[in-house]
Every structure is written in structure tokens, then in C-alpha cells.
Enzyme design. Structure first.
Site, short mmCIF file in Angstrom:
data_model
loop_
_atom_site.label_atom_id
_atom_site.label_comp_id
_atom_site.label_asym_id
_atom_site.label_seq_id
_atom_site.Cartn_x
_atom_site.Cartn_y
_atom_site.Cartn_z
N ASP A 9 -40.87 -23.51 -6.96
CA ASP A 9 -39.56 -24.00 -7.49
C ASP A 9 -39.27 -25.31 -7.39
O ASP A 9 -40.02 -25.85 -6.67
CB ASP A 9 -38.44 -23.02 -6.83
CG ASP A 9 -37.24 -23.23 -7.26
OD1 ASP A 9 -36.90 -23.11 -8.64
OD2 ASP A 9 -36.16 -22.97 -6.77
N ASP A 11 -35.57 -27.19 -7.57
CA ASP A 11 -34.50 -27.50 -6.82
C ASP A 11 -34.24 -26.63 -5.49
O ASP A 11 -34.32 -25.50 -5.35
CB ASP A 11 -33.06 -27.40 -7.53
CG ASP A 11 -32.98 -28.11 -8.85
OD1 ASP A 11 -32.85 -29.31 -8.64
OD2 ASP A 11 -33.08 -27.68 -9.89
#
Length: 169
Positions: A9, A11
């Protein structure tokens, strides 16, 4: 390694983007005459894409959803303008992330990125932090019809790279 793929991922995993996201969300709030929120509050609204984050920031509620009201559309437009111009002002890798990514690549692990951040933000951000060539596949929140937590983005990456889903990490 003969097979396998490591998917990350963006953020809150690879980069700390909380200040830039909060600044853009607060710009959206200011455009509608609302007071700014603390960065930690905005950070709690991140994870389901900019449209939902902005709706939550405007309502100051984790329960808010993006329904496309004129207020939400105006807030999202203000967010978009500000964030695109400033998406790398404060965003940085978390300490130790860059060497880990480089080590994984050096050991033959292909890397992919699956994020709910829209491609129009993700791709320029990766370029600005020097990570645009690290990932074999990048899937943004608007790449497919479904986004995380759906498994569709992960299956898409596996298919694109010819890797069995069981080989994903």
C-alpha cells in the site's frame, strides 16, 4: 526467488503523506468557510480514496460518505487543485522503507503497489519521490471498477504479472 510478488500500500505504509493530505483537506474546508481540522483527525479519514476522505473532512465525521452533493463536489475540486500542486511538499518515505524496497528488488522480488489513492495523484507522487521505476504494476483507486478492500486489485496484479494469487505477499 522463482515466483512471488510483494505488494505494498502507499499512504501510511510506504510514505507519510498525512501533512499534505491534511493541508489539502483543510484547503477544501476553507474554500467552504469551514475551520481547519488537526492533521491527526484528517489522517483518521484516509483510506477509502480522496472523495470519501474529503466528504469525511467536510462533515468532520468518519461516517460520512461521498454522495456527490454540490458542497462535496466543490470541496473535492478545491482538494484536488491544492493536492496536485502540493502532493510532495511534506510527503516522504517512512524511515527505512527505501532500503527495504531496494533490498527486495536486489533479491529478485518483483514489487507492486495497490493503493486507494487515485492514479492522478499516485503516479506523480511516485515520480517525485524517485519510486516510479520500483513497481512492476501500480494500481490506483480508480484503475479498476473495484478498489480495496476488494480483492480485485490484487487479482489484477497477479494476472498482469502471470503470478498465482497464492504467491502474493
Amino acid at each position: 526467488m522463482d515466483t512471488g510478488l510483494v505488494i505494498f500500500d502507499l499512504d501510511g505504509t510506504l510514505v507519510d503523506s498525512s501533512t499534505d493530505l491534511a493541508n489539502a483537506a483543510n484547503h477544501a474546508r476553507a474554500s467552504l468557510g469551514l475551520n481547519p481540522l488537526p492533521t491527526k483527525t484528517v489522517e483518521s479519514y484516509v483510506g477509502d480514496g480522496a472523495d470519501v476522505m474529503v466528504a469525511r473532512a467536510l462533515a468532520d465525521s468518519k461516517a460520512a460518505t461521498y454522495t456527490g452533493t454540490p458542497e462535496q463536489q466543490a470541496g473535492l475540486a478545491a482538494f484536488d487543485e491544492h493536492y496536485l500542486a502540493n502532493l510532495h511538499a511534506n510527503t516522504r518515505y517512512y524511515e527505512g522503507v527505501a532500503p527495504v524496497l531496494e533490498a527486495l528488488q536486489a533479491h529478485g522480488y518483483p514489487l507492486a503497489l495497490v493503493t486507494n489513492k487515485a492514479e492522478r495523484y499516485t503516479l506523480p507522487l511516485l515520480e517525485r519521490i524517485g519510486a516510479s521505476n520500483l513497481f512492476a504494476v501500480v494500481v490506483g483507486g480508480d484503475t479498476l471498477a473495484e478498489r480495496k478492500p476488494s480483492g480485485a486489485p490484487l487479482l489484477h496484479v497477479a494476472e498482469r504479472l502471470g503470478i498465482a494469487p497464492a504467491e502474493l505477499l
